[in-house]
Design a protein around this motif. Structure first.
Motif, short mmCIF file in Angstrom:
data_model
loop_
_atom_site.label_atom_id
_atom_site.label_comp_id
_atom_site.label_asym_id
_atom_site.label_seq_id
_atom_site.Cartn_x
_atom_site.Cartn_y
_atom_site.Cartn_z
N GLN A 257 0.83 -1.20 0.00
CA GLN A 257 0.00 0.00 0.00
C GLN A 257 0.87 1.26 0.00
N ALA A 258 0.43 2.27 -0.73
CA ALA A 258 1.11 3.56 -0.71
C ALA A 258 0.92 4.20 0.66
N ILE A 259 1.93 4.90 1.12
CA ILE A 259 1.86 5.59 2.41
C ILE A 259 2.13 7.07 2.18
N TRP A 260 1.65 7.87 3.11
CA TRP A 260 1.84 9.32 3.00
C TRP A 260 2.74 9.81 4.11
N MET A 261 3.77 10.55 3.74
CA MET A 261 4.69 11.09 4.72
C MET A 261 4.87 12.58 4.45
N PRO A 262 4.48 13.43 5.37
CA PRO A 262 4.57 14.88 5.14
C PRO A 262 6.01 15.39 5.22
N LYS A 263 6.21 16.56 4.63
CA LYS A 263 7.48 17.30 4.73
C LYS A 263 8.68 16.51 4.21
N GLN A 264 8.50 15.82 3.10
CA GLN A 264 9.62 15.10 2.48
C GLN A 264 10.41 16.03 1.58
N VAL A 265 11.72 16.03 1.77
CA VAL A 265 12.58 16.88 0.94
C VAL A 265 13.03 16.14 -0.32
N HIS A 266 12.74 14.84 -0.39
CA HIS A 266 13.15 14.04 -1.53
C HIS A 266 12.04 13.97 -2.57
N ASP A 267 12.41 13.56 -3.77
CA ASP A 267 11.42 13.18 -4.77
C ASP A 267 11.99 12.02 -5.56
N GLU A 284 8.50 5.16 -4.73
CA GLU A 284 8.60 6.40 -5.51
C GLU A 284 7.64 7.43 -4.93
N ILE A 285 8.17 8.62 -4.67
CA ILE A 285 7.37 9.69 -4.11
C ILE A 285 6.62 10.41 -5.22
N ALA A 286 5.30 10.47 -5.07
CA ALA A 286 4.45 11.15 -6.05
C ALA A 286 4.30 12.63 -5.67
N ASP A 287 3.67 13.40 -6.55
CA ASP A 287 3.50 14.84 -6.32
C ASP A 287 2.65 15.13 -5.09
N ASP A 288 1.76 14.19 -4.74
CA ASP A 288 0.89 14.42 -3.58
C ASP A 288 1.54 14.01 -2.26
N GLY A 289 2.82 13.60 -2.31
CA GLY A 289 3.54 13.23 -1.09
C GLY A 289 3.45 11.77 -0.72
N LYS A 290 2.63 11.01 -1.43
CA LYS A 290 2.52 9.58 -1.14
C LYS A 290 3.72 8.82 -1.71
N ILE A 291 4.11 7.78 -1.01
CA ILE A 291 5.21 6.92 -1.47
C ILE A 291 4.62 5.59 -1.91
#
Length: 302
Positions: A257-267, A284-291
């Motif tokens: 499952q995709a997870i959401w992590m706020p304030k990520q400096v990576h892409d 892979e980090i998407a534009d909405d911040g989900k990995i």
């Protein structure tokens, strides 16, 4: 009654010094047998006449082999001047001969022309596929297939020695570079022809020839000592950003499952670990911040 040897679900990366005279797959099968490994694959094919660094991935490490396939490589090569062959190397039949009368300056000037982005036409004697079959199968049948030139990059090309009709070079290059083709193209520029006489790979990405072990050395070790030579699967991911997941996020990520992590400096692609610093996989980090999961570790590693 013969008993079948039980194969082990081991995971890790072996840096092998491939010997002369056997294929990369032949070396892989020998290493797989020595480790009694259930699953294995190599990264970066070497021809039988070539030696040197051949990373072999076992188990879960095979999921990340593409990162090493895409890495830059360094070779030490010997080029024979004044002759061309059917294969571009010493295994082929000689197709032309010409006297060599070149100065050191002429050779150095010619080498400079190949540094940077260049185009190469892949050789017929290669494992590239055409309509599902390797090009070398067509070549052995006397069939020539038209090949488009492909862009590669020569990062550095150093002349190590030059005497008479033989020169030695060190080549740092991008993936997809054929040193045989480099020898042939250099021979055309020099006007005398050339083929690759010997080749040794000394680096792939951050891995170097000094880290390798030979098949003979492995054969002299017990299984525990062989396992100690394996690097962890995440050694293939050293260049990627790393993120530590909390227990809940690691659980859901392992379920695909995709997870959401706020304030990520990576892409882009990142490596994920749990709180115990055990590798979970890559995402892979998407534009909405989900990995979103891309490759997951599903079994314990050596």
């Amino acid at each position: 009654m013969q008993f079948k040897r039980i194969k082990r679900p081991i995971s890790g990366v072996l840096l092998l010094d491939k010997p002369y005279g056997i294929s990369s797959n032949g070396a892989l099968q020998q290493a797989k047998r020595l480790y009694q490994a259930a699953k294995a694959g190599h990264t970066g094919n070497l021809d039988p006449i070539a030696t040197g660094l051949l990373p072999i991935c076992f188990g879960e490490a095979t999921k990340f082999s593409q990162f090493l396939l895409d890495a830059g490589k360094t070779y030490q090569a010997v080029f024979k001047l004044g002759k061309t062959t059917t294969t571009g190397d010493s295994e082929g039949e000689v197709t032309s001969s010409k006297a060599v009368d070149l100065s050191l300056g002429q050779v150095e000037q010619a080498l400079q022309q190949f540094i940077g982005p260049i185009f190469q036409v892949p050789p017929m004697h290669s494992a590239l596929k055409f309509q599902g079959k390797a090009l070398y199968t067509y070549a052995r049948a006397g069939i020539e297939i038209e090949r488009a030139a492909r862009p590669v990059t020569i990062y550095s090309l150093t002349l190590d020695s030059f005497a008479g009709d033989e020169l030695s070079v060190t080549v740092a290059c991008s993936k997809g570079t054929y040193i045989r083709v480099l020898a042939e193209d250099l021979g055309r520029v020099l006007g005398c022809g050339a083929f690759m006489q010997a080749l040794r790979r000394t680096r792939i990405g951050s891995f170097e020839i000094g880290q390798t072990v030979t098949l003979e050395q492995l054969d002299g070790l017990d299984l525990e000592a062989r396992d100690a030579r394996l690097l962890p699967p995440d050694c293939l991911l050293n260049g990627l950003p790393k993120i530590i997941l909390d227990q809940e996020s690691a659980y859901y990520f392992r379920q695909g499952q995709a997870i959401w992590m706020p304030k990520q400096v990576h892409d882009g692609v990142v490596v994920l670990y749990d709180e115990d610093k055990c590798l979970v996989g890559i995402g892979e980090i998407a534009d909405d911040g989900k990995i979103a999961p891309k490759r997951l570790i599903v079994e314990s590693t050596v």
